[in-house]
Design a protein around this motif. Structure first.
Motif, PDB file in Angstrom:
ATOM      1  N   GLU A 154       0.848  -1.197   0.000  1.00  0.00           N
ATOM      2  CA  GLU A 154       0.000   0.000   0.000  1.00  0.00           C
ATOM      3  C   GLU A 154       0.886   1.250   0.000  1.00  0.00           C
ATOM      4  O   GLU A 154       2.032   1.215   0.442  1.00  0.00           O
ATOM      5  CB  GLU A 154      -0.914  -0.004   1.232  1.00  0.00           C
ATOM      6  CG  GLU A 154      -1.875  -1.193   1.219  1.00  0.00           C
ATOM      7  CD  GLU A 154      -2.882  -1.162   2.363  1.00  0.00           C
ATOM      8  OE1 GLU A 154      -4.042  -1.517   2.116  1.00  0.00           O
ATOM      9  OE2 GLU A 154      -2.507  -0.799   3.494  1.00  0.00           O
ATOM     10  N   MET A 155       0.308   2.343  -0.476  1.00  0.00           N
ATOM     11  CA  MET A 155       1.063   3.593  -0.574  1.00  0.00           C
ATOM     12  C   MET A 155       1.123   4.286   0.792  1.00  0.00           C
ATOM     13  O   MET A 155       0.086   4.569   1.387  1.00  0.00           O
ATOM     14  CB  MET A 155       0.348   4.508  -1.582  1.00  0.00           C
ATOM     15  CG  MET A 155       1.064   5.796  -1.861  1.00  0.00           C
ATOM     16  SD  MET A 155       2.686   5.550  -2.599  1.00  0.00           S
ATOM     17  CE  MET A 155       2.253   5.347  -4.304  1.00  0.00           C
ATOM     18  N   PRO A 156       2.317   4.546   1.302  1.00  0.00           N
ATOM     19  CA  PRO A 156       2.395   5.318   2.560  1.00  0.00           C
ATOM     20  C   PRO A 156       1.742   6.694   2.399  1.00  0.00           C
ATOM     21  O   PRO A 156       1.613   7.206   1.285  1.00  0.00           O
ATOM     22  CB  PRO A 156       3.908   5.425   2.797  1.00  0.00           C
ATOM     23  CG  PRO A 156       4.480   4.247   2.095  1.00  0.00           C
ATOM     24  CD  PRO A 156       3.626   4.071   0.859  1.00  0.00           C
ATOM     25  N   TYR A 157       1.366   7.277   3.511  1.00  0.00           N
ATOM     26  CA  TYR A 157       0.615   8.537   3.490  1.00  0.00           C
ATOM     27  C   TYR A 157       1.522   9.746   3.231  1.00  0.00           C
ATOM     28  O   TYR A 157       2.699   9.746   3.623  1.00  0.00           O
ATOM     29  CB  TYR A 157      -0.103   8.738   4.826  1.00  0.00           C
ATOM     30  CG  TYR A 157      -1.156   7.682   5.120  1.00  0.00           C
ATOM     31  CD1 TYR A 157      -1.869   7.080   4.087  1.00  0.00           C
ATOM     32  CD2 TYR A 157      -1.426   7.283   6.426  1.00  0.00           C
ATOM     33  CE1 TYR A 157      -2.830   6.108   4.351  1.00  0.00           C
ATOM     34  CE2 TYR A 157      -2.388   6.317   6.698  1.00  0.00           C
ATOM     35  CZ  TYR A 157      -3.084   5.726   5.651  1.00  0.00           C
ATOM     36  OH  TYR A 157      -4.033   4.776   5.913  1.00  0.00           O
ATOM     37  N   ASP A 158       0.927  10.779   2.647  1.00  0.00           N
ATOM     38  CA  ASP A 158       1.544  12.115   2.509  1.00  0.00           C
ATOM     39  C   ASP A 158       2.848  12.125   1.722  1.00  0.00           C
ATOM     40  O   ASP A 158       3.718  12.968   1.965  1.00  0.00           O
ATOM     41  CB  ASP A 158       1.818  12.735   3.914  1.00  0.00           C
ATOM     42  CG  ASP A 158       0.554  12.855   4.737  1.00  0.00           C
ATOM     43  OD1 ASP A 158      -0.456  13.320   4.197  1.00  0.00           O
ATOM     44  OD2 ASP A 158       0.577  12.467   5.920  1.00  0.00           O
ATOM     45  N   MET A 159       3.000  11.191   0.776  1.00  0.00           N
ATOM     46  CA  MET A 159       4.296  11.071   0.098  1.00  0.00           C
ATOM     47  C   MET A 159       4.709  12.348  -0.625  1.00  0.00           C
ATOM     48  O   MET A 159       5.888  12.714  -0.622  1.00  0.00           O
ATOM     49  CB  MET A 159       4.285   9.889  -0.882  1.00  0.00           C
ATOM     50  CG  MET A 159       4.267   8.531  -0.207  1.00  0.00           C
ATOM     51  SD  MET A 159       5.474   8.355   1.122  1.00  0.00           S
ATOM     52  CE  MET A 159       6.963   8.667   0.254  1.00  0.00           C
ATOM     53  N   ASP A 160       3.761  13.050  -1.250  1.00  0.00           N
ATOM     54  CA  ASP A 160       4.148  14.278  -1.983  1.00  0.00           C
ATOM     55  C   ASP A 160       4.738  15.294  -1.015  1.00  0.00           C
ATOM     56  O   ASP A 160       5.780  15.892  -1.274  1.00  0.00           O
ATOM     57  CB  ASP A 160       2.935  14.891  -2.707  1.00  0.00           C
ATOM     58  CG  ASP A 160       2.504  14.023  -3.882  1.00  0.00           C
ATOM     59  OD1 ASP A 160       3.280  13.108  -4.250  1.00  0.00           O
ATOM     60  OD2 ASP A 160       1.397  14.244  -4.406  1.00  0.00           O
ATOM     61  N   ALA A 161       4.059  15.483   0.114  1.00  0.00           N
ATOM     62  CA  ALA A 161       4.543  16.458   1.112  1.00  0.00           C
ATOM     63  C   ALA A 161       5.898  16.013   1.667  1.00  0.00           C
ATOM     64  O   ALA A 161       6.803  16.837   1.841  1.00  0.00           O
ATOM     65  CB  ALA A 161       3.526  16.602   2.244  1.00  0.00           C
ATOM     66  N   LEU A 162       6.051  14.716   1.912  1.00  0.00           N
ATOM     67  CA  LEU A 162       7.309  14.238   2.503  1.00  0.00           C
ATOM     68  C   LEU A 162       8.482  14.437   1.546  1.00  0.00           C
ATOM     69  O   LEU A 162       9.553  14.911   1.943  1.00  0.00           O
ATOM     70  CB  LEU A 162       7.202  12.765   2.909  1.00  0.00           C
ATOM     71  CG  LEU A 162       6.106  12.424   3.918  1.00  0.00           C
ATOM     72  CD1 LEU A 162       6.278  11.001   4.422  1.00  0.00           C
ATOM     73  CD2 LEU A 162       6.112  13.389   5.095  1.00  0.00           C
ATOM     74  N   PHE A 163       8.290  14.116   0.269  1.00  0.00           N
ATOM     75  CA  PHE A 163       9.385  14.307  -0.694  1.00  0.00           C
ATOM     76  C   PHE A 163       9.682  15.800  -0.871  1.00  0.00           C
ATOM     77  O   PHE A 163      10.844  16.183  -1.057  1.00  0.00           O
ATOM     78  CB  PHE A 163       9.084  13.607  -2.022  1.00  0.00           C
ATOM     79  CG  PHE A 163       9.406  12.126  -1.975  1.00  0.00           C
ATOM     80  CD1 PHE A 163      10.729  11.689  -1.851  1.00  0.00           C
ATOM     81  CD2 PHE A 163       8.412  11.162  -2.025  1.00  0.00           C
ATOM     82  CE1 PHE A 163      11.051  10.336  -1.786  1.00  0.00           C
ATOM     83  CE2 PHE A 163       8.720   9.804  -1.957  1.00  0.00           C
ATOM     84  CZ  PHE A 163      10.039   9.385  -1.832  1.00  0.00           C
ATOM     85  N   ALA A 164       8.645  16.644  -0.790  1.00  0.00           N
ATOM     86  CA  ALA A 164       8.888  18.099  -0.890  1.00  0.00           C
ATOM     87  C   ALA A 164       9.746  18.555   0.296  1.00  0.00           C
ATOM     88  O   ALA A 164      10.709  19.312   0.125  1.00  0.00           O
ATOM     89  CB  ALA A 164       7.562  18.851  -0.933  1.00  0.00           C
ATOM     90  N   HIS A 165       9.443  18.092   1.481  1.00  0.00           N
ATOM     91  CA  HIS A 165      10.258  18.461   2.659  1.00  0.00           C
ATOM     92  C   HIS A 165      11.692  17.936   2.505  1.00  0.00           C
ATOM     93  O   HIS A 165      12.648  18.655   2.802  1.00  0.00           O
ATOM     94  CB  HIS A 165       9.646  17.897   3.943  1.00  0.00           C
ATOM     95  CG  HIS A 165       8.439  18.664   4.423  1.00  0.00           C
ATOM     96  ND1 HIS A 165       8.463  20.027   4.642  1.00  0.00           N
ATOM     97  CD2 HIS A 165       7.185  18.256   4.736  1.00  0.00           C
ATOM     98  CE1 HIS A 165       7.276  20.425   5.069  1.00  0.00           C
ATOM     99  NE2 HIS A 165       6.483  19.371   5.127  1.00  0.00           N
ATOM    100  N   LEU A 166      11.832  16.696   2.052  1.00  0.00           N
ATOM    101  CA  LEU A 166      13.189  16.126   1.903  1.00  0.00           C
ATOM    102  C   LEU A 166      14.001  16.933   0.896  1.00  0.00           C
ATOM    103  O   LEU A 166      15.209  17.133   1.064  1.00  0.00           O
ATOM    104  CB  LEU A 166      13.099  14.663   1.449  1.00  0.00           C
ATOM    105  CG  LEU A 166      12.576  13.697   2.513  1.00  0.00           C
ATOM    106  CD1 LEU A 166      12.130  12.378   1.880  1.00  0.00           C
ATOM    107  CD2 LEU A 166      13.650  13.438   3.579  1.00  0.00           C
ATOM    108  N   GLY A 167      13.325  17.442  -0.119  1.00  0.00           N
ATOM    109  CA  GLY A 167      14.004  18.237  -1.151  1.00  0.00           C
ATOM    110  C   GLY A 167      14.487  19.585  -0.637  1.00  0.00           C
ATOM    111  O   GLY A 167      15.306  20.237  -1.292  1.00  0.00           O
TER     112      GLY A 167
END
Ligand code: BJW
Length: 235
Positions: A154-167
């Motif tokens: 299953e897809m973990p939650y909030d992936m777009d926001a998390l990758f934006a923060h990591l960036g």
């Protein structure tokens, strides 16, 4: 002197809650030694035997009132309050020890024990202490309640926001996670691409330990508290 405005992104795993008395997954006597992953942490396992899966999470939810946040949880809450730059806390844990330790904003990328999810309409509501697979959804009335947990596949939650923060991270810290489960295990590579300084807190190097620039070895309650003290001296 390091930057007092640095954006700090933190990923926590089961190791941060170990000293509070919650079992990790991959220790010799951990949760995966007691239960088959395929049975309790996959959608297929839930379809086969919903009662077994719901009971696995009921037992873990029932443990929450018996455990307390430890100094590592509290130190991260202090960091969020006192550091001048942005602090983003991402946890793979489904317990509530970060919140009870005082953290205000927590991304639960693998879900949370305290929430129930309707598999029919995606509505979420506070999980009762004892869930049952036939519980009706308060929004659509379907008997499709499930634990609000991200299982394998299953897809973990909030992936777009998390990758934006990591960036945007200046510092990335991973605490108490074995680096075996993706996409979380790939966060260090993502943060390094963004130019972040990367720090691993663990008892031993994780499966992705060689990707970190700095290692703080030892129990999180000591190493994380000491690190937060250092960071708060920057500003
Ligand atoms: C201390 C300490 C102390 C102890 N102080 N430290 C092949 C290759 C790559 C990926 C895949 C693949 N085949 C399948 C996949 C994908 C799969 C995956 O990663 N599988 C691997 C097993 C290979 N991942 C998924 O399916 C995920 N979804 C997904 O990928 O969607 C597609 C996607 C694509 C692209 C972008 C985004 C998404 C979903 C993963 C769901 C994980 N769910 C679980 C169970 C549910 C929650 C629950 O029941 O509680 O989540 S699995 C379990 O592992 C749990 C944890 O959150 C997770 C991580 O475990 P964690 O936290 O690292 O714990 P441990 O026990 O492993 O480690 C503890 C660490 O602490 C140790 O290192 C100790 O040393 C340390 N420690 N005491 C400091 N005092």
């Amino acid at each position: 002197m390091p930057d007092p405005d640095a954006k700090i992104v933190i990923l926590t795993g089961a190791g941060i809650s170990a000293e509070s008395g919650i079992d990790t997954f991959r220790a010799e006597d951990g949760l995966w030694a007691q239960h088959r992953v395929e049975d309790v942490a996959t959608p297929e396992g839930f379809a086969r035997d919903p009662e077994l899966v719901v009971n696995f999470y009921n037992a873990r939810r029932a443990q929450l009132p018996e455990v307390e946040p430890n100094p590592a949880h509290r130190a991260l809450a202090q960091l969020e309050q006192a550091h001048r730059g942005e602090v983003v806390l991402i946890t793979q844990n489904v317990d509530d020890l970060h919140e009870r330790g005082g953290s205000e904003t927590v991304y639960h990328m693998h879900g949370t024990l305290n929430s129930a999810l309707c598999a029919a309409c995606d509505h979420r509501w506070p999980a009762p202490l004892i869930m049952a697979p036939g519980d009706p959804c308060p929004a659509c009335n379907a008997t499709a309640a499930r634990p609000d947990i991200v299982w394998f596949g299953e897809m973990p939650y909030d992936m777009d926001a998390l990758f934006a923060h990591l960036g945007e991270a200046d510092i990335f810290a991973a605490i108490g996670t074995s680096g075996n489960v993706y996409p979380a295990a790939g966060f260090v590579a993502e943060a390094r691409r963004a130019g972040a300084h990367t720090i691993e807190f663990n008892l031993e190097p994780s499966a992705v330990g060689n990707q970190f620039q700095e290692h703080r070895t030892g129990p999180a309650s000591h190493t994380v508290s000491a690190w937060v003290e250092d960071v708060l001296k920057w500003g």
